[in-house]
Design an enzyme around this catalytic site. Structure first.
Site, short mmCIF file in Angstrom:
data_model
loop_
_atom_site.label_atom_id
_atom_site.label_comp_id
_atom_site.label_asym_id
_atom_site.label_seq_id
_atom_site.Cartn_x
_atom_site.Cartn_y
_atom_site.Cartn_z
N ASP A 54 65.94 40.63 33.88
CA ASP A 54 65.76 41.86 33.11
C ASP A 54 64.52 41.74 32.23
O ASP A 54 64.40 40.79 31.45
CB ASP A 54 67.01 42.11 32.26
CG ASP A 54 66.86 43.27 31.29
OD1 ASP A 54 66.04 44.17 31.57
OD2 ASP A 54 67.55 43.28 30.26
N ASP A 58 67.67 45.95 28.63
CA ASP A 58 68.79 46.90 28.81
C ASP A 58 69.98 46.27 29.51
O ASP A 58 70.98 46.93 29.77
CB ASP A 58 68.33 48.16 29.54
CG ASP A 58 67.93 47.90 30.99
OD1 ASP A 58 67.90 46.73 31.42
OD2 ASP A 58 67.63 48.88 31.70
N ASP A 62 65.43 44.19 36.87
CA ASP A 62 64.50 45.24 37.27
C ASP A 62 63.30 44.67 38.00
O ASP A 62 63.16 43.45 38.16
CB ASP A 62 64.06 46.06 36.04
CG ASP A 62 63.62 45.19 34.88
OD1 ASP A 62 62.84 44.22 35.12
OD2 ASP A 62 64.04 45.45 33.74
N ASP A 131 66.22 47.06 51.65
CA ASP A 131 67.56 47.39 52.11
C ASP A 131 67.69 48.92 52.17
O ASP A 131 67.49 49.60 51.18
CB ASP A 131 68.58 46.84 51.12
CG ASP A 131 69.90 46.48 51.77
OD1 ASP A 131 70.24 47.12 52.78
OD2 ASP A 131 70.59 45.56 51.28
N ASP A 233 71.61 49.12 56.29
CA ASP A 233 72.97 48.81 55.86
C ASP A 233 74.02 49.61 56.65
O ASP A 233 73.85 50.80 56.90
CB ASP A 233 73.10 49.13 54.37
CG ASP A 233 74.50 48.92 53.87
OD1 ASP A 233 74.86 47.76 53.65
OD2 ASP A 233 75.22 49.91 53.69
N GLU A 287 72.75 46.05 60.03
CA GLU A 287 74.11 45.56 59.88
C GLU A 287 74.97 46.22 60.95
O GLU A 287 75.10 47.43 60.97
CB GLU A 287 74.61 45.94 58.48
CG GLU A 287 75.72 45.06 57.97
CD GLU A 287 76.17 45.49 56.58
OE1 GLU A 287 76.70 44.65 55.87
OE2 GLU A 287 75.99 46.67 56.22
N HIS A 354 75.52 39.07 49.24
CA HIS A 354 76.04 39.81 48.08
C HIS A 354 77.45 40.36 48.28
O HIS A 354 78.00 40.96 47.35
CB HIS A 354 75.09 40.98 47.77
CG HIS A 354 75.03 42.00 48.88
ND1 HIS A 354 74.49 41.72 50.11
CD2 HIS A 354 75.46 43.28 48.95
CE1 HIS A 354 74.58 42.77 50.88
NE2 HIS A 354 75.17 43.74 50.20
N ASP A 355 78.03 40.18 49.44
CA ASP A 355 79.35 40.73 49.75
C ASP A 355 80.45 39.69 49.81
O ASP A 355 81.58 40.00 50.17
CB ASP A 355 79.30 41.45 51.10
CG ASP A 355 78.76 42.86 50.99
OD1 ASP A 355 78.87 43.45 49.90
OD2 ASP A 355 78.23 43.37 51.99
#
Length: 587
Positions: A54, A58, A62, A131, A233, A287, A354-355
């Protein structure tokens, strides 16, 4: 993208349609499968932007945060970054619900920031893959706003609808809906719309040629900017059986059979290839692999002119139980897919994304005693199998599952809605929470651990999701100074892989498949041969190599422990979670 109860069992497919190919070698050791190409030799680093760095306090990672860490990415030795969605989104599903495909999410920055990021990566010889979510949009996308305004609106047919005068729609299962109902009533048009995922993710109607052309033009927009690839995706779901026939009871337990590889999927892929992909020297990632080896080959074999790298998910189906897994099952899955792709096609090799949970927590041992050794062992496996290596950010540090105790700590819609579903059914919520500590996607989405300062150096604000408490020991600053760290080992083995074509293209032969503790295999290419021995055990193990393996003058290429391990009478004494790669003389 998704990994929930039935969904975690799905096979997935990443594919690359690539240019930038290297000159074809005339060496006879290369067959149709191992013919050299840059994307086969690449180490791909998956970067989750919301959790990486970051820059403005916030609490959300990013683009400028990534820009500030480009030299770190370069230091890893990686060749490509796969960036999870950065497009405009209301964040119902962390960016996988896109409201504008040609804009950057405000939390992530601006298009100018993106252009600077792309330039900075290319300056460091790192490629960028974006992605792209193509099965569905956000319900806040202008297309859907128009679609729900009237049945006669031209955009209405950009989505799948069921008019109420036909009665209730044929049941369809939703992965993320609280009630698992994929049809949502929309009063404005007195119709139901389809959403395989959350209610805020209406499925796009790929039967509509205008919709497909919109998507192709959007892809060209980014490709013309100079990106190096697209990951599509949930693409295995885009083709629906629009007769909406009733599926048998319990179909959701084998849902890829009913949702994947739809009737027009190959048509769409060929059209996309001829219209867009073949016009650029890029890497594309999709995917969706169907449920069989034949399905995967139908998508990736070169003569299909569709996709060319299989990113199957069978290995990720192993070890989803907190009680653990059996090593022979893992070995058999790797071996089955490698053998199927030995003469044609190409595989991606990975153990995390990430899953799914953190690699070391799922397949290794993340206790203080064995985290470092088992993390290095798993990295060795990923970097020494035949195929393109994929690595999820933070695994190079040995980052582990956070194991939240309270549902309020979770941010993932998949976990939150599954909890509500279990609550409504009066299921054992403590058992549910115990399992989420092991399998929840949020385990891999905690902030990247840069140093031992507040919030692991990720942000000066309040992180969007809690930081793993072990950040004071597990972080970049500490590991860069330690030659025995996971990070130092990662850099060494990446360098070894890139210097050893046998580790990329060499044939694979497994030994002692039923051994419950040791994974042993060789890789061979021409006159080169290497031996990989991995002790998946918390105990010291004596392992007897197969008699056919000649260890005369064997040389250690890498070892995740200090010192050397000699081979006497083809016998090895292995420490817990020890991984060794030897160079052998090939007769």
């Amino acid at each position: 993208m998704r990994s929930l109860k039935p969904f975690i069992i799905l096979s997935l497919l990443f594919s690359f349609i690539a240019g930038h190919a290297q000159p074809v070698s005339k060496n006879k050791v290369y067959n149709k499968t191992n013919k050299p190409a840059w994307w086969k030799e690449a180490v791909v680093y998956q970067l989750y932007p919301r959790s990486f760095k970051d820059s403005d306090g916030d609490g959300v990672g990013d683009l400028r945060g990534i820009i500030s860490k480009l030299d770190y990415l370069k230091s890893l030795g990686i060749d490509a970054v796969w960036l999870n969605p950065i497009f405009a989104s209301p964040n119902d599903d962390n960016g996988y619900d896109i409201s504008d495909y040609r804009s950057i999410m405000k939390e992530f920055g601006t298009m100018q920031d993106f252009d600077e990021l792309l330039k900075g990566l290319h300056k460091r010889n790192i490629k960028l893959v974006l992605d792209m979510v193509l099965n569905h949009s956000s319900d806040e996308h202008e297309w859907f706003k128009q679609a729900k305004s009237s049945r006669s609106n031209p955009y209405h047919n950009y989505y799948h609808w069921w008019p109420e005068e036909k009665g209730k729609p044929t049941p369809r299962y939703s992965f993320f809906d609280v009630n698992n109902d994929a049809w949502k009533y929309e009063a404005g048009t007195k119709s139901y719309y389809l959403h395989y995922f959350s209610q805020k993710q209406p499925d796009l109607n790929w039967e509509n040629e205008k919709l497909r052309n919109e998507v192709y033009n959007m892809m060209k927009f980014w490709l013309d900017k100079g990106i190096d690839g697209l990951r599509m995706d949930a693409f295995q779901y885009v083709s629906k059986d629009t007769t909406w026939k009733k599926y048998p009871e319990g179909y959701e337990k084998n849902i890829i059979k009913y949702y994947g590889m739809g009737p027009n999927l190959h048509k769409y892929l060929k059209e996309m290839n001829s219209t867009v992909l073949s016009k650029y020297n890029i890497m594309t990632v999709a995917e969706g692999a169907g449920s069989t080896l034949a399905d995967a080959h139908s998508l990736v074999d070169a003569n299909r002119q569709e996709l060319n790298m299989a990113y199957h998910f069978e290995i990720m189906d192993i070890g989803n139980d907190p009680r653990g897994y059996k090593l022979p099952d893992l070995k058999k899955a790797f071996t089955k897919w490698d053998h199927s792709f030995a003469d044609k096609g190409w595989l991606a090799i990975f153990l995390a994304n990430h899953d799914v949970p953190r690699m070391v927590s799922k397949y290794g041992n993340d206790s203080e005693s064995f985290r470092t050794a088992s993390s290095k062992l798993l990295t060795t496996l990923v970097m020494t199998m035949r195929g393109t290596s994929y690595y999820f950010n933070g695994d190079e540090l040995g980052m582990s599952n956070i194991r939240f105790n309270n549902i309020e700590d979770y941010r993932d819609i998949a976990t939150i809605n599954a909890y509500k579903n279990a609550q409504a059914k009066n299921e054992d919520l403590q058992a549910f929470m115990d399992k989420q500590k092991f399998i929840s996607r949020d385990n891999t989405r905690t902030p990247f651990q840069w140093d031992a300062t507040l919030n692991a150096g990720f942000t000066t604000g309040i992180p969007w999701i809690k930081v793993n408490p072990n950040y004071k020991e597990v972080n970049v600053a500490a590991e860069e100074k330690n030659p025995a760290s996971e990070l130092s080992y990662f850099k060494k083995i990446v360098a070894l892989r890139k210097a050893s074509r046998v580790l990329v293209y060499g044939s694979y032969k497994v030994f002692d498949l039923e051994n419950p503790k040791v994974y042993c295999y060789t890789r061979s290419l021409g006159k080169e041969k290497v031996l990989v021995v991995l002790n998946f055990s918390d105990k010291e193990t004596t392992y007897l190599l197969d008699k056919s393996i000649s260890t005369l003058s064997a040389k250690t290429l890498i070892n995740n422990y200090s010192g050397t391990v000699g081979i006497a009478n083809n016998k090895l004494n292995l420490k817990p979670w020890q991984a060794i790669v030897y160079k052998l003389n090939k007769a």
